[in-house]
Scaffold this active site. Structure first.
Site, PDB file in Angstrom:
ATOM      1  N   GLN A 168       0.837  -1.196   0.000  1.00  0.00           N
ATOM      2  CA  GLN A 168       0.000   0.000   0.000  1.00  0.00           C
ATOM      3  C   GLN A 168       0.874   1.248   0.000  1.00  0.00           C
ATOM      4  O   GLN A 168       0.367   2.358  -0.128  1.00  0.00           O
ATOM      5  CB  GLN A 168      -0.891   0.034   1.251  1.00  0.00           C
ATOM      6  CG  GLN A 168      -1.999  -0.999   1.278  1.00  0.00           C
ATOM      7  CD  GLN A 168      -2.710  -1.028   2.613  1.00  0.00           C
ATOM      8  OE1 GLN A 168      -2.589  -1.990   3.361  1.00  0.00           O
ATOM      9  NE2 GLN A 168      -3.439   0.019   2.953  1.00  0.00           N
ATOM     10  N   ARG A 222      -5.392   7.227  16.743  1.00  0.00           N
ATOM     11  CA  ARG A 222      -6.722   7.203  16.114  1.00  0.00           C
ATOM     12  C   ARG A 222      -7.765   6.639  17.084  1.00  0.00           C
ATOM     13  O   ARG A 222      -8.925   7.042  17.063  1.00  0.00           O
ATOM     14  CB  ARG A 222      -6.708   6.427  14.793  1.00  0.00           C
ATOM     15  CG  ARG A 222      -8.022   6.584  14.007  1.00  0.00           C
ATOM     16  CD  ARG A 222      -7.936   6.042  12.578  1.00  0.00           C
ATOM     17  NE  ARG A 222      -7.319   6.968  11.658  1.00  0.00           N
ATOM     18  CZ  ARG A 222      -7.941   7.963  11.024  1.00  0.00           C
ATOM     19  NH1 ARG A 222      -9.241   8.145  11.176  1.00  0.00           N
ATOM     20  NH2 ARG A 222      -7.287   8.762  10.219  1.00  0.00           N
ATOM     21  N   THR A 278      -4.021  11.097  10.656  1.00  0.00           N
ATOM     22  CA  THR A 278      -3.920  11.918  11.862  1.00  0.00           C
ATOM     23  C   THR A 278      -2.570  12.615  11.944  1.00  0.00           C
ATOM     24  O   THR A 278      -2.422  13.562  12.702  1.00  0.00           O
ATOM     25  CB  THR A 278      -4.171  11.070  13.118  1.00  0.00           C
ATOM     26  OG1 THR A 278      -3.204  10.017  13.157  1.00  0.00           O
ATOM     27  CG2 THR A 278      -5.567  10.477  13.097  1.00  0.00           C
ATOM     28  N   ALA A 325      -6.013   5.135   5.367  1.00  0.00           N
ATOM     29  CA  ALA A 325      -6.841   6.117   6.067  1.00  0.00           C
ATOM     30  C   ALA A 325      -8.061   6.519   5.228  1.00  0.00           C
ATOM     31  O   ALA A 325      -8.586   7.621   5.392  1.00  0.00           O
ATOM     32  CB  ALA A 325      -6.009   7.350   6.463  1.00  0.00           C
ATOM     33  N   GLU A 335     -13.008   2.702   5.215  1.00  0.00           N
ATOM     34  CA  GLU A 335     -13.008   2.193   6.585  1.00  0.00           C
ATOM     35  C   GLU A 335     -14.319   2.377   7.345  1.00  0.00           C
ATOM     36  O   GLU A 335     -14.716   1.489   8.103  1.00  0.00           O
ATOM     37  CB  GLU A 335     -11.867   2.836   7.381  1.00  0.00           C
ATOM     38  CG  GLU A 335     -10.503   2.383   6.918  1.00  0.00           C
ATOM     39  CD  GLU A 335      -9.396   3.253   7.479  1.00  0.00           C
ATOM     40  OE1 GLU A 335      -9.308   4.436   7.084  1.00  0.00           O
ATOM     41  OE2 GLU A 335      -8.613   2.761   8.307  1.00  0.00           O
TER      42      GLU A 335
END
Ligand code: HPA
Ligand code: MOS
Length: 750
Positions: A191, A304, A434, A503, A707
């Site tokens: 990724q 998170r 974040t 994310a 997500e």
């Protein structure tokens, strides 16, 4: 638009990295892994393995030319263990041979003589022994210590949540080819091509420009290839570097399950205080995160969790503390939701327990405390919309809840051994990394002289459909048919310094970069056309449906003519653009800031039917109202919502990651580790998109989807608890996930 890869997938024609043909001279790598969870290597016999015909090299930490160091946040992890062993499955050596079978056979012959210490497996034990990976973090708002005095009801308890195996269909793999001047080209199923590039360069002692990483499509990732694809790529590169031959590393399923980290198990304490009419006044939570042996992404994941400690609720007084606990298990890593599911399970359990104690349905407490527009999250950001309440209301009005509850009551009264339960689950998930600096992406767009378009971005296609969305964004921005657009592989030479596709931001950030790059090219084309056709200001021109328009009037030039003429006039038909999410910031000293571009909201109703003789159950209905903004592709978004829901249900019910007391993974095969299948999935899944004025900054007012829907699955946990309670009204709920059939049965008859 149809998901553009569907045809390829159905026909088995999609090319994953292992499907690309490699030169005959390609060598295969196999991993020698630590057999103990904690201790050190005394001696290692490599000679026997080296003598096996076909074995080309056995490489250890001593053979690393650069720094034996991995890590994207904290650089604490060696690629190959030097002396100290920290978890079972930790790579110790790489065997390279002419076939994979030979490499594995030789790896199995390598004897490690070790000195063994007692491993730490439990996060609370790690905390007691001060085995922490980083300083504790604490998010606080209001006066959480003073607020308890005003509470009419206080509930306290603990919540346990387990790990989860990613089970991407394509196991971890990479392929390395030596290039000129001592460089390396990698094909990696990652990724994060840039993370693979940077870490591999460090391992080999090369500048980053000598390492090129190319990533074709991935056969699934779910976070498991955000950080942990790097090891195998770096090992393949190490082999190629030493032998000057192409080297491939491909884990088999058993290796992948044992060597790689999973979702973090958490052990948490909560205390919640409410007014007599069910308003939550104060909430205190402590997360003990089982981080495993190395930092990996654990600190970001814990952060998170803190951001999502209050889920969709407004609570004026909050204190959320997180400990990142070092244990002797494989480093736990990113997994869809990235710490938010663990945190949301705790607040939901707290509300559930408070409802039980106050004798009111806990859904009433949920509803009463849903966040409103302009309410503050504990990190000081205002909610940008009222979509938490809007989706809840819509779900309720669609579901005729009073009737549903009446039917369930009647059913439960009539059936002594079969019980039904239902639960509602609101979800609020912040969109942005974040770590603010990670919120950047770039795109490189080429328009070719025949009018076809090639688009390169930082986004990695992992089955989530990002390539379809990017193609659609390109076509829409340029005003051409989507068939003209090709999305290229993700490659560090075309797109540099990229963040992982993670994310849930892949389509958002890369989509924006594509809009910017296409906009630049279109601007040049329109300027050129306005001049060549001698018509007023170019702003009056538009390209739409493959034709140039002046206002509403179609002109003679179509897209192809426009492009060809522009090329002959020496107009630049390529553009690169960089997107940085605007207006976000976060101060890690005060833990306050506008950390997210926006939030995704939604709510789900989950019902379950429980066989109280056997402890087995079936989720019946999952009805979701989900805020997707103006969906770029409702078919893809529906698929993401359904898949995420079922994966979330698996986490809280079926999937159990077990280690023995030595730290060895027990559930290391698919006969012992159960994942949802089509028979497990709810009989009926309904996903409804909330269509309201979007509060998003996504491309064309869309919203991120990857997500957030995962956490609807948490509702399944509480639906099960309700069904269990219908069978045994005196049952004190135990908030331990997963609620496997074994655990249900034990609870019903203990
Ligand atoms: N999400 C996913 N991956 C990340 C994040 C995040 O917030 N931060 C660092 N890596
Ligand atoms: Mo994800 S868990 O942000 O890859």
């Amino acid at each position: 638009m149809k998901y553009r890869d569907t045809r390829l997938h159905l026909r088995g024609e999609s090319l994953f990295s292992d499907d690309h043909s490699v030169p005959e001279a390609t060598l295969m790598g196999a991993i020698v892994a630590s057999p103990i969870a904690r201790g050190r290597i005394l001696t290692m016999d490599l000679a026997t393995a080296k003598k096996i015909p076909g074995v080309k090299a056995v490489l250890t930490a001593d053979d690393i030319p650069g720094e034996n160091q991995l890590g994207n946040i904290i650089r604490d992890e060696p690629l190959l263990a030097g002396g100290e062993l920290r978890f079972i499955g930790q790579p110790v050596a790489l065997v390279v041979a002419d076939t994979a079978a030979t490499a594995r056979r030789a790896a199995a012959k390598i004897q490690l003589n070790c000195e063994e210490d007692t491993p730490i497996l439990d996060p609370r034990e790690a905390f007691e022994k001060n085995s922490l990976i980083a300083e504790p973090r604490c998010f606080q708002i209001g006066d959480p210590d003073g607020a308890w005095a005003d509470c009419a009801h206080i509930a306290e308890g603990t919540v346990e949540s387990g790990g989860q195996e990613h089970l991407y269909l394509e196991t971890q793999n990479a392929y390395a080819v030596p290039t000129e001047h001592g460089g390396i080209k990698l094909v990696s199923s990652t990724q994060s091509p840039t993370a693979v590039q940077r870490n591999t360069a460090g391992i080999l002692g090369l500048p980053m420009h000598m390492v090129e990483v190319d990533t074709p499509r991935l056969g699934g990732a779910f976070g498991g290839k955000e950080d942990q694809a790097t090891h195998w790529a770096a090992l393949a590169a190490l082999g190629a570097f030493h032998l000057n031959k192409p080297v491939k590393v491909l884990l088999d399923r058993w290796e992948d399950m044992r060597f790689t980290g999973k979702r973090h198990p958490y052990s948490s304490d909560f205390k919640i205080g409410l007014s007599a009419d069910g308003k939550i006044l104060a909430y205190q939570v402590t997360f003990y995160q089982n981080a495993g042996a190395f930092a990996d992404l654990s600190t970001a994941i814990l952060e998170r969790s803190l951001f999502h400690a209050t889920n969709s609720y407004f609570i004026p007084h909050v204190k959320a503390t997180g400990y990142c606990c070092r244990t002797n298990l494989p480093p736990f890593t990113a997994f869809r939701g990235f710490g938010a599911p663990q945190a949301m399970l705790v607040i939901e359990a707290a509300i559930h327990k408070a409802g039980g104690g106050m004798g009111i349905p806990y859904s009433r407490i949920q509803e009463k405390n849903l966040i409103r527009r302009n309410d503050l999250f504990p990190y000081g950001m205002k909610a940008r919309s009222g979509n938490a309440r809007a989706s809840w209301r819509r779900l309720k009005s669609m579901s005729a809840l009073p009737a549903l509850h009446r039917e369930m009551k009647t059913f439960n009264a009539k059936n002594p051994l079969v019980k039904k339960g239902a639960a509602l689950m609101p979800v609020c998930f912040g969109i942005s990394f974040t770590s603010t600096f990670m919120n950047q992406a770039n795109a490189l767009v080429h328009v070719y002289t025949d009018g076809s378009v090639g688009v390169s971005t930082a986004a990695v296609e992992m089955g989530q459909g990002v390539n379809s969305k990017l193609a659609q964004i390109t076509a829409r921005t340029l005003g051409i048919n989507v068939e003209r657009v090709k999305i290229e592989t993700t490659n560090t030479t075309r797109n540099a310094n990229t963040s992982p596709t993670a994310a849930s931001t892949g389509a958002d950030m890369n989509g924006h970069a594509v809009i910017m790059a296409c906009g630049t090219i279109l601007e040049r084309l329109k300027r050129f056309a306005a001049g060549a056709l001698e018509i007023g200001p170019h702003q009056n021109l538009a390209v739409f449906s493959e034709r140039v328009f002046l206002g509403n009037k179609p002109l003679a030039w179509d897209w192809q003519t426009l492009v060809r003429n522009a090329y002959l006039a020496r107009i630049n038909l390529s553009a690169q653009a960089h997107y940085a999410t605007p207006k976000i910031f976060f101060d890690r000293e005060t833990n306050k800031g506008r950390a997210f571009a926006y939030h995704v909201h939604g709510a789900a109703l989950i019902t379950v039917e429980l066989d109280c003789l056997r402890g087995t159950y079936r989720f019946e209905l999952a009805r979701i109202v989900h805020d997707a903004g103006q969906s770029l592709d409702p078919l893809i978004d529906r698929g993401q919502a359904e898949g995420a829901l079922v994966q979330g249900l698996g986490w809280i019910s079926l999937e159990e990651v077990l280690y023995d007391e030595k730290g060895r993974l027990i559930t290391d095969t698919l006969s012992g580790y159960k994942v949802p299948d089509i028979f497990f999935a709810p009989r009926e899944i309904q996903v409804d998109f909330l269509s309201r004025t979007p509060d998003s900054d996504g491309p064309y007012n869309s919203k991120a989807i990857g997500e957030p829907p995962y956490m609807y699955g948490i509702g399944g946990f509480f639906a099960l608890l309700e069904a269990m309670k219908a069978f045994r009204p005196d049952l004190e709920p135990d908030y331990t996930a997963p609620l496997t059939p074994e655990r249900v049965l034990t609870a019903l008859y203990s």
